[in-house]
Design a protein around this motif. Structure first.
Motif, PDB file in Angstrom:
ATOM      1  N   LYS A 251      26.215 -34.717 -50.703  1.00  0.00           N
ATOM      2  CA  LYS A 251      27.245 -35.056 -49.719  1.00  0.00           C
ATOM      3  C   LYS A 251      28.308 -35.970 -50.324  1.00  0.00           C
TER       4      LYS A 251
ATOM      5  N   TYR B 143      32.408 -35.482 -50.798  1.00  0.00           N
ATOM      6  CA  TYR B 143      33.379 -36.518 -50.425  1.00  0.00           C
ATOM      7  C   TYR B 143      34.236 -36.904 -51.627  1.00  0.00           C
ATOM      8  N   LYS B 144      33.620 -37.058 -52.799  1.00  0.00           N
ATOM      9  CA  LYS B 144      34.343 -37.428 -54.010  1.00  0.00           C
ATOM     10  C   LYS B 144      35.383 -36.373 -54.372  1.00  0.00           C
TER      11      LYS B 144
ATOM     12  N   GLU C 293      36.850 -34.312 -52.403  1.00  0.00           N
ATOM     13  CA  GLU C 293      37.909 -34.252 -51.395  1.00  0.00           C
ATOM     14  C   GLU C 293      38.852 -35.449 -51.468  1.00  0.00           C
ATOM     15  N   THR C 294      38.320 -36.611 -51.856  1.00  0.00           N
ATOM     16  CA  THR C 294      39.103 -37.851 -51.781  1.00  0.00           C
ATOM     17  C   THR C 294      39.360 -38.507 -53.133  1.00  0.00           C
TER      18      THR C 294
ATOM     19  N   ILE D 230      31.757 -44.795 -45.140  1.00  0.00           N
ATOM     20  CA  ILE D 230      31.739 -43.331 -45.037  1.00  0.00           C
ATOM     21  C   ILE D 230      30.433 -42.803 -44.449  1.00  0.00           C
TER      22      ILE D 230
ATOM     23  N   PRO E 169      27.094 -38.741 -42.293  1.00  0.00           N
ATOM     24  CA  PRO E 169      28.509 -38.941 -42.629  1.00  0.00           C
ATOM     25  C   PRO E 169      29.319 -39.255 -41.383  1.00  0.00           C
TER      26      PRO E 169
ATOM     27  N   ALA F   5      36.255 -39.641 -41.841  1.00  0.00           N
ATOM     28  CA  ALA F   5      37.060 -40.485 -42.727  1.00  0.00           C
ATOM     29  C   ALA F   5      38.230 -41.084 -41.962  1.00  0.00           C
TER      30      ALA F   5
END
Length: 211
Positions: free
Chosen positions: A11, A15-16, A18-19, A186, A208, A211
Motif C-alpha cells: 500500500k 502511495y509512493k 502516486e505522490t 496517511i 489508508p 490524502a
C-alpha cells in the motif's frame, strides 16, 4: 506477521508512486504501542523487495533501533545535528542487504533543540536522493514536541495504535496535535486486535485515509 508487513509495504508503494513520497515517519499516541517494531520490520520488508532503505532512530529519549539492528549508538543523528559529523558518517551502511541504519546518537533531553536545526532538512533532502525509502522511528506524540517537529518535515506519517491501550479521546487528541503541526497522516496500523474467538494475537492492519 510477515505477510501483514508485506501488505503495508504494498500500500505504501502505491502511495509512493502516486505522490513521490519517500520519507516516512512512524509515531503513536503513547509509548509501548509497537511503533519501533513496525518501523524496523517495515524497513526490512522494503529492503527485501529490492529497495535502498535507510531507517533512522529519531526517538532520542528512548532509542531502540541500535539494539534491534545491533549497531553502535554513536555517532548518530544527534552528532550529525550537532555538527560533529557529516550525515553519511552517522550511518551504518548495509547492516542488512539494502538496509542502512542511522542510530539516534546521544541527543537525550536536548532532542527537541537538535531536531529544530536546519541540518535536519538538509539531511532529509540528501537522503531522498540516495535512498528509495527513508523511515524514521519518532517518539510518541503526547508528552514531547519531537514527533510533531519530525512529522512536519517528512512526506507522510504512519500512526500506530494498540487496541484497548488508550481511550479514544486520547488517540483523537494525538491525531489533532499531528494535524495542527502540519503532519500528513496517511493511515494507521492497529496492533493487538482481539480476534473473533476472544484470543489476543499480534497482527497489523493498514487503514489508508484520504490524502
Amino acid at each position: 506477521a510477515a505477510e501483514s508487513y508485506r501488505k503495508i509495504r504494498a500500500k505504501l508503494y502505491v502511495y509512493k508512486n502516486e505522490t513521490h513520497a519517500k520519507v516516512l515517519s512512524v509515531t503513536s499516541t503513547t509509548a509501548g504501542e509497537g511503533k519501533t517494531t513496525l518501523t524496523s520490520n517495515l524497513a526490512i520488508s522494503f529492503a527485501q523487495a529490492g529497495g535502498r532503505v535507510l531507517v533512522v532512530d529519531a526517538d532520542m529519549r528512548h532509542p531502540a533501533l541500535q539494539n534491534a539492528f545491533q549497531v553502535e549508538k554513536q555517532p548518530g543523528l544527534a552528532e550529525y545535528l550537532d555538527g560533529a559529523v557529516g550525515w553519511e558518517g552517522a550511518i551504518r551502511e548495509n547492516v542488512l542487504p539494502g538496509l542502512s541504519v542511522m542510530p539516534c546518537g546521544s541527543g537525550g533531553l536536548r532532542s527537541a533543540e537538535l531536531l529544530e536545526s536546519p541540518r535536519l532538512k538538509t539531511f532529509l533532502a540528501q537522503a531522498r536522493e540516495k535512498y528509495d525509502i527513508v523511515v524514521l522511528d519518532t517518539p510518541p506524540v503526547l508528552g514531547v514536541a519531537d514527533s510533531t517537529i519530525l512529522s512536519n518535515v517528512t512526506d507522510a506519517t504512519i500512526f500506530v495504535i494498540q487496541a484497548s491501550r488508550n481511550p479514544k479521546w486520547l488517540v483523537r487528541r494525538a491525531r489533532m496535535e499531528l494535524d495542527s503541526a502540519g503532519a500528513h497522516v496517511i493511515g494507521a496500523v492497529l496492533n493487538r486486535v482481539r480476534s473473533r474467538r476472544g484470543e489476543y494475537y499480534y497482527y497489523h492492519r493498514y487503514y489508508p485515509t484520504k490524502a
